[in-house]
Write an enzyme that holds these catalytic residues in place. Structure first.
Site, PDB file in Angstrom:
ATOM      1  N   LYS A 151      35.386  46.178  44.246  1.00 22.24           N
ATOM      2  CA  LYS A 151      35.934  46.119  42.648  1.00 22.24           C
ATOM      3  C   LYS A 151      35.191  47.901  41.908  1.00 22.24           C
ATOM      4  O   LYS A 151      34.317  48.012  42.130  1.00 22.24           O
ATOM      5  CB  LYS A 151      35.228  45.110  41.606  1.00 22.24           C
ATOM      6  CG  LYS A 151      35.598  43.766  42.217  1.00 22.24           C
ATOM      7  CD  LYS A 151      37.827  43.464  41.841  1.00 22.24           C
ATOM      8  CE  LYS A 151      37.698  41.990  42.244  1.00 22.24           C
ATOM      9  NZ  LYS A 151      38.904  41.846  42.269  1.00 22.24           N
ATOM     10  N   LYS A 177      35.043  42.471  51.151  1.00 20.38           N
ATOM     11  CA  LYS A 177      36.307  42.132  51.853  1.00 20.38           C
ATOM     12  C   LYS A 177      37.585  43.712  51.146  1.00 20.38           C
ATOM     13  O   LYS A 177      36.990  43.567  49.711  1.00 20.38           O
ATOM     14  CB  LYS A 177      37.334  41.372  51.639  1.00 20.38           C
ATOM     15  CG  LYS A 177      37.390  40.517  49.861  1.00 20.38           C
ATOM     16  CD  LYS A 177      38.645  39.314  50.107  1.00 20.38           C
ATOM     17  CE  LYS A 177      39.590  39.700  50.052  1.00 20.38           C
ATOM     18  NZ  LYS A 177      40.520  39.695  49.181  1.00 20.38           N
ATOM     19  N   ASP A 179      40.221  44.752  48.965  1.00 19.58           N
ATOM     20  CA  ASP A 179      41.462  43.566  47.314  1.00 19.58           C
ATOM     21  C   ASP A 179      42.832  43.472  48.133  1.00 19.58           C
ATOM     22  O   ASP A 179      43.089  44.638  48.934  1.00 19.58           O
ATOM     23  CB  ASP A 179      41.068  44.457  46.567  1.00 19.58           C
ATOM     24  CG  ASP A 179      41.113  43.045  45.317  1.00 19.58           C
ATOM     25  OD1 ASP A 179      40.449  43.074  44.053  1.00 19.58           O
ATOM     26  OD2 ASP A 179      41.946  42.283  45.194  1.00 19.58           O
ATOM     27  N   GLU A 180      43.325  43.082  47.304  1.00 18.04           N
ATOM     28  CA  GLU A 180      44.711  42.666  47.998  1.00 18.04           C
ATOM     29  C   GLU A 180      45.589  43.379  47.954  1.00 18.04           C
ATOM     30  O   GLU A 180      46.877  44.108  48.750  1.00 18.04           O
ATOM     31  CB  GLU A 180      45.165  41.185  47.158  1.00 18.04           C
ATOM     32  CG  GLU A 180      45.772  41.152  46.630  1.00 18.04           C
ATOM     33  CD  GLU A 180      44.666  41.276  45.065  1.00 18.04           C
ATOM     34  OE1 GLU A 180      43.716  41.080  45.730  1.00 18.04           O
ATOM     35  OE2 GLU A 180      44.801  41.795  44.441  1.00 18.04           O
ATOM     36  N   HIS A 269      44.592  37.099  53.119  1.00 12.80           N
ATOM     37  CA  HIS A 269      45.006  36.895  51.330  1.00 12.80           C
ATOM     38  C   HIS A 269      46.554  36.233  51.239  1.00 12.80           C
ATOM     39  O   HIS A 269      47.908  36.383  51.547  1.00 12.80           O
ATOM     40  CB  HIS A 269      44.769  38.312  51.046  1.00 12.80           C
ATOM     41  CG  HIS A 269      44.244  38.217  49.129  1.00 12.80           C
ATOM     42  ND1 HIS A 269      45.573  37.569  48.323  1.00 12.80           N
ATOM     43  CD2 HIS A 269      43.000  38.202  48.161  1.00 12.80           C
ATOM     44  CE1 HIS A 269      45.044  38.213  47.043  1.00 12.80           C
ATOM     45  NE2 HIS A 269      44.046  37.592  47.414  1.00 12.80           N
ATOM     46  N   LYS A 309      39.415  31.153  37.759  1.00 13.69           N
ATOM     47  CA  LYS A 309      40.512  32.007  37.158  1.00 13.69           C
ATOM     48  C   LYS A 309      41.891  31.644  37.332  1.00 13.69           C
ATOM     49  O   LYS A 309      42.820  32.116  37.058  1.00 13.69           O
ATOM     50  CB  LYS A 309      40.499  33.289  37.250  1.00 13.69           C
ATOM     51  CG  LYS A 309      40.882  34.479  37.975  1.00 13.69           C
ATOM     52  CD  LYS A 309      40.105  35.757  37.747  1.00 13.69           C
ATOM     53  CE  LYS A 309      41.220  36.241  38.856  1.00 13.69           C
ATOM     54  NZ  LYS A 309      40.593  38.017  39.079  1.00 13.69           N
ATOM     55  N   SER A 352      38.412  31.732  45.706  1.00 12.92           N
ATOM     56  CA  SER A 352      37.818  33.084  44.992  1.00 12.92           C
ATOM     57  C   SER A 352      39.064  33.245  43.792  1.00 12.92           C
ATOM     58  O   SER A 352      39.914  32.554  43.445  1.00 12.92           O
ATOM     59  CB  SER A 352      38.416  34.299  46.411  1.00 12.92           C
ATOM     60  OG  SER A 352      38.178  35.482  45.979  1.00 12.92           O
ATOM     61  N   GLY A 353      38.093  33.839  43.257  1.00 15.32           N
ATOM     62  CA  GLY A 353      39.206  33.869  41.921  1.00 15.32           C
ATOM     63  C   GLY A 353      38.707  33.598  40.999  1.00 15.32           C
ATOM     64  O   GLY A 353      37.864  32.648  40.273  1.00 15.32           O
TER      65      GLY A 353
HETATM   66  C1  CAP Z   1      39.700  37.974  42.875  1.00 13.98           C
HETATM   67  C2  CAP Z   1      40.542  39.087  43.729  1.00 13.98           C
HETATM   68  C3  CAP Z   1      41.325  37.833  44.823  1.00 13.98           C
HETATM   69  C4  CAP Z   1      41.790  36.622  43.961  1.00 13.98           C
HETATM   70  C5  CAP Z   1      42.394  35.729  44.783  1.00 13.98           C
HETATM   71  C6  CAP Z   1      41.520  38.901  42.554  1.00 13.98           C
HETATM   72  O1  CAP Z   1      38.316  38.500  42.200  1.00 13.98           O
HETATM   73  O2  CAP Z   1      39.738  39.645  44.631  1.00 13.98           O
HETATM   74  O3  CAP Z   1      42.236  38.651  45.052  1.00 13.98           O
HETATM   75  O4  CAP Z   1      41.294  36.051  43.192  1.00 13.98           O
HETATM   76  O5  CAP Z   1      42.746  34.979  44.673  1.00 13.98           O
HETATM   77  O6  CAP Z   1      41.853  40.237  43.191  1.00 13.98           O
HETATM   78  O7  CAP Z   1      41.641  38.486  41.402  1.00 13.98           O
HETATM   79  P1  CAP Z   1      37.344  38.406  41.277  1.00 13.98           P
HETATM   80  P2  CAP Z   1      43.244  33.235  45.031  1.00 13.98           P
HETATM   81  O8  CAP Z   1      36.246  37.608  41.616  1.00 13.98           O
HETATM   82  O9  CAP Z   1      37.410  39.067  40.585  1.00 13.98           O
HETATM   83  O10 CAP Z   1      38.515  36.828  39.795  1.00 13.98           O
HETATM   84  O11 CAP Z   1      42.765  32.776  45.727  1.00 13.98           O
HETATM   85  O12 CAP Z   1      43.424  32.240  44.121  1.00 13.98           O
HETATM   86  O13 CAP Z   1      44.832  34.008  45.613  1.00 13.98           O
HETATM   87 MG    MG Z   2      42.064  40.349  45.024  1.00 10.38          MG
END
Ligand code: CAP
Ligand code: MG
Length: 424
Positions: A151, A177, A179-180, A269, A309, A352-353
């Site tokens: 991040k 990893k 991020d998406e 993801h 979250k 995750s999240g």
């Molecule tokens: C988490 C995260 C994940 C999502 C995925 C984000 O970051 O990197 O991509 O949580 O959610 O971008 O929010 P944080 P899921 O740890 O800072 O929240 O696994 O429900 O698809």
């Molecule tokens: Mg993410």
């Protein structure tokens, strides 16, 4: 006259069975009529009878609505396997999750689960590594795998990105990893990021004696994804990450085939899934998407945290994790169907999240140890920075595995203490 409804029909081992939640439109007489139209439109029929239909075609290919539960608005349809091109998941979904969503005769439609027959399951490679393979690769045999997401999601340049990865690994995390939404940006080019980060990974493996994993996001057009996967492998990477919904089912099958002869695992993801999975009356369930991911062959898959979250109730997340980790599933008539996975390896679920180290006792209690837990803000948001955040995460896991509370463990672990002070 109902041609597709046959409540005496019992699916055989060659049938593909789908369970749907259906809310009919006011003009629709009843759930039986709605299910008749769904069965027709998803297989061989259309809105009116046609001169080109034959008894022979109907005999060979007509599906049967064999379960109608008006109390729960649930139906089950058994489809002949010859309706499908076994290894073409796009075609399967175009049939059982295609036009029927748009029919005026129904107001809401949710595909709850799909039970695939053996011949279709066997047409897919499934996960290359599976849980056993991942634990062997990472040399982490019992505890959950612990990871972070760099991040800010995007914004760092290649060297800054690699530095954050190095800090997370030096603090004790196993996995870092992308991020998406980080792929190859003007300020952070894919190739340079991989080279810089894998160099740091090698340094940290030597320093810590622990296996360190980097999961670069290769999401892109298919031909670019293939090139990026090859680049990762050439540079000694052992994972790729793919945004499985936004790249599309067909590209996902192709990238899985592409890495078959390469020593690289796939982290899936699921960004965008909630556009069609979270409305409990419409779309398709994360459970059904997760089963598709197991067949296509993802090694790890985000399936929800229960406590973080993102939306995803306990029962749903637990059921998904069971369906992608067990070899044989005994279904029920309200949320998931029986499934024999044959030789397909299990997927390692990812939580995750919105997670911080303080969530770890609940995560282990609710989801167990056969998991990946990822902390983005819950690592880099630590008052002491990324290294301290990583240490706090490891300390929280140590506390749970040693049977002590976080507060007690924090007495001798300052990073955990600081995390509790910030997030409690
Ligand atoms: C988490 C995260 C994940 C999502 C995925 C984000 O970051 O990197 O991509 O949580 O959610 O971008 O929010 P944080 P899921 O740890 O800072 O929240 O696994 O429900 O698809
Ligand atoms: Mg993410």
């Amino acid at each position: 006259m109902a041609e597709y409804v046959d409540l005496n029909y019992r699916p055989d081992e060659d049938d593909l069975v789908v369970m749907y939640y259906v809310e009919k439109a006011p003009e629709c007489k009843n759930l039986e009529q709605a299910s008749e139209e769904i069965a027709k439109e998803s297989s061989i029929g259309t809105w009116t009878d046609i001169s080109t239909m034959s008894v022979e075609i109907a005999r060979k290919l007509k599906p049967s609505v064999f379960h109608i539960d008006p109390k729960n608005n649930i139906i089950q349809i058994a489809y002949k396997k010859d309706l499908f091109e076994a290894d073409n998941m796009s075609q399967i979904l175009s049939a059982i999750a295609g036009n029927i969503y748009g029919m005026k005769i129904i107001n809401k439609l949710r595909l709850l689960d799909i039970s695939f027959p053996r011949d279709i399951v066997n047409a897919y490679k499934g996960p290359k590594f599976g849980i056993e393979g991942i634990r062997k690769l990472t040399r982490i045999l019992k505890r959950p795998l612990l990871g972070t997401i760099v991040k800010p999601k995007v914004g760092l340049n290649e060297k800054e990105h690699a530095k954050v990865c190095g800090e997370a690994w030096s603090g004790g995390l196993d996995i870092v990893k992308d991020d998406e939404n980080l792929t190859s940006m003007n300020f952070n080019k894919f190739e340079k990021r991989i080279e810089e980060t894998l160099k740091v990974r090698d340094t940290l493996e030597n320093q810590t004696g622990e296996k360190k994993i980097y999961m670069p996001n290769v999401t892109a057009k298919l031909n670019v994804m293939k090139k990026r996967a090859d680049f990762v492998v050439k540079n000694g990477g052992e994972y790729i990450m793919v945004d499985v919904v936004t790249v599309g089912i067909s590209a996902l099958q192709e990238i899985r085939d592409h890495v078959e002869d390469k020593d690289v695992a796939i982290h899936a993801h699921r960004a965008m899934h909630a556009a069609f999975t979270r409305d409990k009356t419409h779309g398709l369930t994360m459970l059904s998407l997760a089963k598709i991911m197991r067949m296509i062959g993802m090694d790890q898959l985000h399936t929800g945290t229960i406590v973080g979250k993102m939306e995803g109730p306990k029962r749903e997340v637990v059921e998904i994790n069971e369906v992608i980790t067990k070899q044989k599933i005994t279904g029920n008539d309200t949320s998931f169907l029986s499934q024999d996975w044959g030789k397909l390896k299990p997927i390692l679920p990812v939580a995750s999240g919105g997670l911080s180290p303080l969530h770890i006792p609940d995560l282990i209690e609710l989801l167990g140890n056969n998991m990946v837990f990822q902390f983005g803000g819950g690592c880099h948001g630590h008052p002491g920075g990324t290294i301290a955040g990583a240490k706090a995460i490891r300390q929280a896991v140590d506390a749970v595995l040693n049977g002590t509370t976080l507060v007690d463990h924090a007495k001798n672990n300052i990073e955990l203490k600081k995390a509790i002070e910030k997030w409690d």
